[in-house]
Design a protein around this motif. Structure first.
Motif, PDB file in Angstrom:
ATOM      1  N   LEU A 144      -7.600  -7.674 -12.374  1.00 22.31           N
ATOM      2  CA  LEU A 144      -8.475  -6.554 -12.672  1.00 22.31           C
ATOM      3  C   LEU A 144      -9.677  -7.059 -13.470  1.00 22.31           C
ATOM      4  O   LEU A 144      -9.557  -7.961 -14.299  1.00 22.31           O
ATOM      5  N   HIS A 145     -10.841  -6.509 -13.203  1.00 25.75           N
ATOM      6  CA  HIS A 145     -12.113  -6.866 -13.831  1.00 25.75           C
ATOM      7  C   HIS A 145     -12.693  -8.173 -13.263  1.00 25.75           C
ATOM      8  O   HIS A 145     -13.721  -8.652 -13.759  1.00 25.75           O
ATOM      9  N   SER A 146     -12.094  -8.731 -12.238  1.00 25.36           N
ATOM     10  CA  SER A 146     -12.669  -9.908 -11.576  1.00 25.36           C
ATOM     11  C   SER A 146     -13.832  -9.477 -10.684  1.00 25.36           C
ATOM     12  O   SER A 146     -13.772  -8.437 -10.022  1.00 25.36           O
ATOM     13  N   ASN A 147     -14.872 -10.309 -10.631  1.00 22.13           N
ATOM     14  CA  ASN A 147     -16.009  -9.986  -9.762  1.00 22.13           C
ATOM     15  C   ASN A 147     -15.710 -10.238  -8.288  1.00 22.13           C
ATOM     16  O   ASN A 147     -16.549  -9.992  -7.426  1.00 22.13           O
ATOM     17  N   GLN A 148     -14.481 -10.710  -8.002  1.00 26.12           N
ATOM     18  CA  GLN A 148     -14.070 -10.925  -6.616  1.00 26.12           C
ATOM     19  C   GLN A 148     -12.857 -10.072  -6.221  1.00 26.12           C
ATOM     20  O   GLN A 148     -12.273 -10.282  -5.164  1.00 26.12           O
ATOM     21  N   LEU A 149     -12.512  -9.110  -7.040  1.00 25.15           N
ATOM     22  CA  LEU A 149     -11.365  -8.248  -6.735  1.00 25.15           C
ATOM     23  C   LEU A 149     -11.568  -7.547  -5.390  1.00 25.15           C
ATOM     24  O   LEU A 149     -12.606  -6.927  -5.152  1.00 25.15           O
ATOM     25  N   ASN A 150     -10.563  -7.641  -4.527  1.00 23.11           N
ATOM     26  CA  ASN A 150     -10.655  -7.054  -3.190  1.00 23.11           C
ATOM     27  C   ASN A 150      -9.316  -6.411  -2.830  1.00 23.11           C
ATOM     28  O   ASN A 150      -8.510  -6.996  -2.110  1.00 23.11           O
ATOM     29  N   PRO A 151      -9.053  -5.196  -3.304  1.00 23.53           N
ATOM     30  CA  PRO A 151      -7.760  -4.554  -3.074  1.00 23.53           C
ATOM     31  C   PRO A 151      -7.516  -4.241  -1.595  1.00 23.53           C
ATOM     32  O   PRO A 151      -8.445  -4.022  -0.820  1.00 23.53           O
ATOM     33  N   ASP A 152      -6.255  -4.194  -1.236  1.00 24.46           N
ATOM     34  CA  ASP A 152      -5.816  -3.893   0.126  1.00 24.46           C
ATOM     35  C   ASP A 152      -5.866  -2.380   0.352  1.00 24.46           C
ATOM     36  O   ASP A 152      -5.145  -1.617  -0.291  1.00 24.46           O
ATOM     37  N   GLU A 153      -6.705  -1.951   1.291  1.00 24.01           N
ATOM     38  CA  GLU A 153      -6.920  -0.523   1.519  1.00 24.01           C
ATOM     39  C   GLU A 153      -5.714   0.187   2.128  1.00 24.01           C
ATOM     40  O   GLU A 153      -5.659   1.422   2.119  1.00 24.01           O
ATOM     41  N   SER A 154      -4.756  -0.552   2.634  1.00 19.80           N
ATOM     42  CA  SER A 154      -3.556   0.098   3.168  1.00 19.80           C
ATOM     43  C   SER A 154      -2.763   0.800   2.070  1.00 19.80           C
ATOM     44  O   SER A 154      -1.933   1.670   2.345  1.00 19.80           O
ATOM     45  N   ALA A 155      -3.031   0.443   0.818  1.00 17.71           N
ATOM     46  CA  ALA A 155      -2.325   1.063  -0.303  1.00 17.71           C
ATOM     47  C   ALA A 155      -2.754   2.514  -0.515  1.00 17.71           C
ATOM     48  O   ALA A 155      -2.012   3.295  -1.120  1.00 17.71           O
ATOM     49  N   ILE A 156      -3.932   2.888  -0.028  1.00 17.14           N
ATOM     50  CA  ILE A 156      -4.453   4.236  -0.300  1.00 17.14           C
ATOM     51  C   ILE A 156      -3.538   5.306   0.271  1.00 17.14           C
ATOM     52  O   ILE A 156      -3.065   6.195  -0.451  1.00 17.14           O
ATOM     53  N   MET A 157      -3.277   5.240   1.567  1.00 12.61           N
ATOM     54  CA  MET A 157      -2.446   6.272   2.185  1.00 12.61           C
ATOM     55  C   MET A 157      -0.996   6.182   1.719  1.00 12.61           C
ATOM     56  O   MET A 157      -0.328   7.211   1.533  1.00 12.61           O
ATOM     57  N   LYS A 158      -0.507   4.966   1.493  1.00  9.59           N
ATOM     58  CA  LYS A 158       0.854   4.827   0.966  1.00  9.59           C
ATOM     59  C   LYS A 158       0.977   5.516  -0.390  1.00  9.59           C
ATOM     60  O   LYS A 158       1.966   6.195  -0.676  1.00  9.59           O
ATOM     61  N   GLY A 159      -0.039   5.335  -1.224  1.00 14.16           N
ATOM     62  CA  GLY A 159      -0.025   5.970  -2.528  1.00 14.16           C
ATOM     63  C   GLY A 159      -0.079   7.484  -2.425  1.00 14.16           C
ATOM     64  O   GLY A 159       0.657   8.201  -3.110  1.00 14.16           O
ATOM     65  N   ILE A 160      -0.953   8.003  -1.567  1.00 17.88           N
ATOM     66  CA  ILE A 160      -1.085   9.446  -1.398  1.00 17.88           C
ATOM     67  C   ILE A 160       0.226  10.056  -0.928  1.00 17.88           C
ATOM     68  O   ILE A 160       0.674  11.087  -1.436  1.00 17.88           O
ATOM     69  N   ASN A 161       0.851   9.428   0.045  1.00 21.10           N
ATOM     70  CA  ASN A 161       2.113   9.965   0.573  1.00 21.10           C
ATOM     71  C   ASN A 161       3.197  10.015  -0.505  1.00 21.10           C
ATOM     72  O   ASN A 161       3.932  11.004  -0.617  1.00 21.10           O
ATOM     73  N   ALA A 162       3.280   8.940  -1.302  1.00 18.82           N
ATOM     74  CA  ALA A 162       4.294   8.913  -2.361  1.00 18.82           C
ATOM     75  C   ALA A 162       4.020   9.973  -3.419  1.00 18.82           C
ATOM     76  O   ALA A 162       4.933  10.659  -3.894  1.00 18.82           O
ATOM     77  N   ILE A 163       2.751  10.145  -3.772  1.00 20.28           N
ATOM     78  CA  ILE A 163       2.402  11.067  -4.859  1.00 20.28           C
ATOM     79  C   ILE A 163       2.523  12.521  -4.422  1.00 20.28           C
ATOM     80  O   ILE A 163       3.031  13.372  -5.177  1.00 20.28           O
ATOM     81  N   THR A 164       2.068  12.846  -3.215  1.00 19.25           N
ATOM     82  CA  THR A 164       2.206  14.227  -2.745  1.00 19.25           C
ATOM     83  C   THR A 164       3.678  14.609  -2.651  1.00 19.25           C
ATOM     84  O   THR A 164       4.060  15.734  -2.989  1.00 19.25           O
ATOM     85  N   GLY A 165       4.501  13.659  -2.213  1.00 17.08           N
ATOM     86  CA  GLY A 165       5.938  13.925  -2.167  1.00 17.08           C
ATOM     87  C   GLY A 165       6.513  14.169  -3.539  1.00 17.08           C
ATOM     88  O   GLY A 165       7.298  15.107  -3.749  1.00 17.08           O
ATOM     89  N   PHE A 166       6.111  13.336  -4.498  1.00 15.27           N
ATOM     90  CA  PHE A 166       6.610  13.512  -5.859  1.00 15.27           C
ATOM     91  C   PHE A 166       6.161  14.835  -6.459  1.00 15.27           C
ATOM     92  O   PHE A 166       6.966  15.580  -7.038  1.00 15.27           O
ATOM     93  N   LEU A 167       4.864  15.147  -6.356  1.00 17.76           N
ATOM     94  CA  LEU A 167       4.363  16.382  -6.955  1.00 17.76           C
ATOM     95  C   LEU A 167       5.032  17.611  -6.343  1.00 17.76           C
ATOM     96  O   LEU A 167       5.363  18.570  -7.054  1.00 17.76           O
ATOM     97  N   THR A 168       5.248  17.562  -5.029  1.00 16.78           N
ATOM     98  CA  THR A 168       5.931  18.681  -4.370  1.00 16.78           C
ATOM     99  C   THR A 168       7.351  18.828  -4.903  1.00 16.78           C
ATOM    100  O   THR A 168       7.813  19.948  -5.199  1.00 16.78           O
ATOM    101  N   ALA A 169       8.042  17.703  -5.070  1.00 11.27           N
ATOM    102  CA  ALA A 169       9.409  17.747  -5.603  1.00 11.27           C
ATOM    103  C   ALA A 169       9.414  18.218  -7.053  1.00 11.27           C
ATOM    104  O   ALA A 169      10.292  19.005  -7.465  1.00 11.27           O
TER     105      ALA A 169
END
Length: 382
Positions: free
Chosen positions: A353-378
């Motif tokens: 984190l805070h690196s000028n070359q940080l390049n996160p994997d965008e596949s994490a976006i939908m995985k995160g949303i699915n996990a969080i919407t499931g949790f909030l609903t529960a």
């Protein structure tokens, strides 16, 4: 609900147009345009003049007994990006090097889901400015931004972690992140010729004694199991090799996993500074600034539920992690509202984190949303 393709486009737009804390004007306007595209039947928006770039969105529940809240930060860092990406920052010396572009995109994904699928309980989505430098959460709280129907019972948030696999959820009970306190010290003596030290009052000698002495603050005043850090990162003094310096300016950071530990360290640093100033006959200027950077302490009941849900949820990769010494101003909100913060893996282990070359994997976006919407609903069924 926003598609994976649409979410990636949003993330790349945000990444290409980063803004520093409390100056997120274009980000604020872009987010409002995205929110306006969602079904509006159950949405209401709160903004306040005291923190003008903040946005608080409420989704009314169909049988509400409580109000849950989700927080995302908005600001970027003063870093020149070196990723070479086609959607790299277009703003010179500003970069989303801490993943806040991911955070905002995920928050829009959550809002999109619940705008189309009305939640049982009320849901707040808080787009918070100035996490990196000016504790926007505390500013919004102090300005009474969380009031009446916009006041949450529980608050949740995430932070991306490049060291974890993409989409992995990770947290722990108790303290997740440390609190942080800024330290600024000036010793002011009297400058003079190097050949006549008796006619001057050397501030470098005094400041050097202070820097050496504060190294004992943690080792001799804090329980080793609890942990703490005092780092002096900046020391400015002197004009030339043959001039005795009449002023030394020092800056550093204090970190602790508990607020009690922070108070102990602050107390002893103040005593050392005062003692050094007296011993070397220096004028002392001393300033601490913790602001909103309190330890992020996960609520026991909420986090027990969160962990149990994530451990048993289908297609969720979950693990328990150790606490980290990084600071996060969600600590202020977690001190006032019960809830949980957690890591979301984004799989870029070669860059921190805070690196000028940080390049996160965008596949994490939908995985995160699915996990969080499931949790909030529960959680709303609890």
């Amino acid at each position: 609900m926003l598609t994976d393709t649409a979410l990636i486009q949003i993330r790349r737009h945000l990444h290409a147009h980063p803004e520093i804390g409390l100056k997120e004007v274009a980000t604020h306007d872009f987010l409002l345009k995205q929110i306006a595209k969602l079904p509006q039947e159950n949405l209401s928006i709160e903004t306040i003049s005291e923190v003008p770039t903040a946005i608080l969105v409420r989704v009314a529940g169909f049988a509400a007994t409580k109000t849950l809240a989700w927080r995302t930060d908005m600001d970027a860092l003063p870093i020149m990006e070196k990723t070479g990406l086609a959607f790299a920052s277009q703003n010179d010396h500003v970069m989303h090097a801490c993943g806040h572009d991911f955070h905002m995109t995920i928050a829009l994904g959550l809002l999109s889901y619940f705008a189309e699928n009305q939640p049982k309980d009320n849901l707040l989505v808080f787009f918070q400015p100035a996490e990196e430098n000016e504790f926007g959460g505390k500013r919004f709280f102090d300005a009474n931004g969380f009031h009446d129907q916009f006041k949450p019972d529980e608050f949740y948030a995430l932070h991306v972690n490049p060291l974890l696999p993409a989409g992995q959820i990770a947290t722990r009970k108790g303290t997740l992140f440390a609190g942080s306190n800024e330290l600024r010290v000036s010793f002011i003596g009297r400058s003079g010729h190097a050949a006549y030290p008796q006619k001057a009052n050397d501030s470098i000698v005094a400041a050097a004694n202070f820097v050496t002495s504060v190294q004992t603050v943690v080792s001799r005043n804090i329980d080793p199991i609890e942990g703490g850090v005092v780092t002096i990162g900046k020391f400015n003094s002197g004009q030339a090799m043959n001039i005795i310096s009449g002023q030394a300016d020092i800056e550093g950071t204090i970190r602790s996993f508990t607020q009690a530990g922070m108070e102990v360290m602050t107390k002893h640093i103040r005593m050392i500074a005062q003692g050094v100033a007296a011993a070397f006959d220096q004028e002392l200027k001393l300033n601490f600034r913790q602001g909103g950077y309190m330890p992020v302490v996960n609520d026991k009941e909420a986090t027990d539920f969160f962990i149990d849900y994530m451990e048993h949820a289908a297609q969720v990769d979950f693990q328990i992690v150790e606490p980290a010494m990084i600071a996060e101003d969600f600590g202020f909100l977690s001190n006032h509202f019960k809830g949980t913060m957690f890591w979301l893996g984004v799989n870029d282990p070669t860059h921190t984190l805070h690196s000028n070359q940080l390049n996160p994997d965008e596949s994490a976006i939908m995985k995160g949303i699915n996990a969080i919407t499931g949790f909030l609903t529960a959680r709303m069924q609890k």
